[in-house]
Design a protein around this motif. Sequence first.
Motif: not given
Length: 168
Positions: A68, A70, A72-74, A85, A148, A150
Motif C-alpha cells: 500500500l 505512499t 499510489s491509490d492502488v 509501481y 504500508h 502513508s
Amino acid sequence: YTLEGGEWKIAHHHSSMMPEAQLAASSGAPAPIPDAEVRSLFSLWNNALATLDPDEVAKRYSKAPCLLPTVSDVPRTDYDSIKAYFVDFLKKEPQGTILESYVTSGPDWCMDDGIYEFTMGATGDKVKARYSFVYTNEDGEWKIAHHHSSQMPEEVVAKASLPESAFA
C-alpha cells in the motif's frame, strides 16, 4: 500456607519456567528474530532501491504480498504490480532512513513500523512518512509480506489549512 507460632508460613512453593519457551525449543520452531535483525531487514529493501532496478526491489516482497504505497491509490498484490509501481518511484532515486522503529516478532514473522524519511536523489526533496513492514520467512529468506506507507498527517493537514490563494 500453614499457621506456625501465630505466623503464616509457606508450606509448599513451586517455581518453573514459562512453558512457551520450552515448547518452542522442543517443537523445533525457530526462535523469534532479534529486534536488531528485524530493523536490519529495512536495509535490504533500501539497498534494492539504490540499484534503481524495479525487479530487484520487487524481489524483496513475498509470493503473496500487499504493498500500500505512499504515492499510489492502488494496492499492489502481486510481483508485476509491485514492479510497475517501482518503475516510476525509482526515477526519483529514493533513499530511506528510519527515524522511529517499533518491532514485534514471532518465530516465522516480524513487523517493523514507525516513521521513515526519504531523500529523493533526483531532486533533493525530503519526504517523511509512516510505515509498516510485515516480514515472513519464505524458503529461508525474510520477505516483505505487507508494506504500508502513508504521508504524515501533519503534512496533509498543513496543506489543507492553507488559504486557497496559496494554490494560485
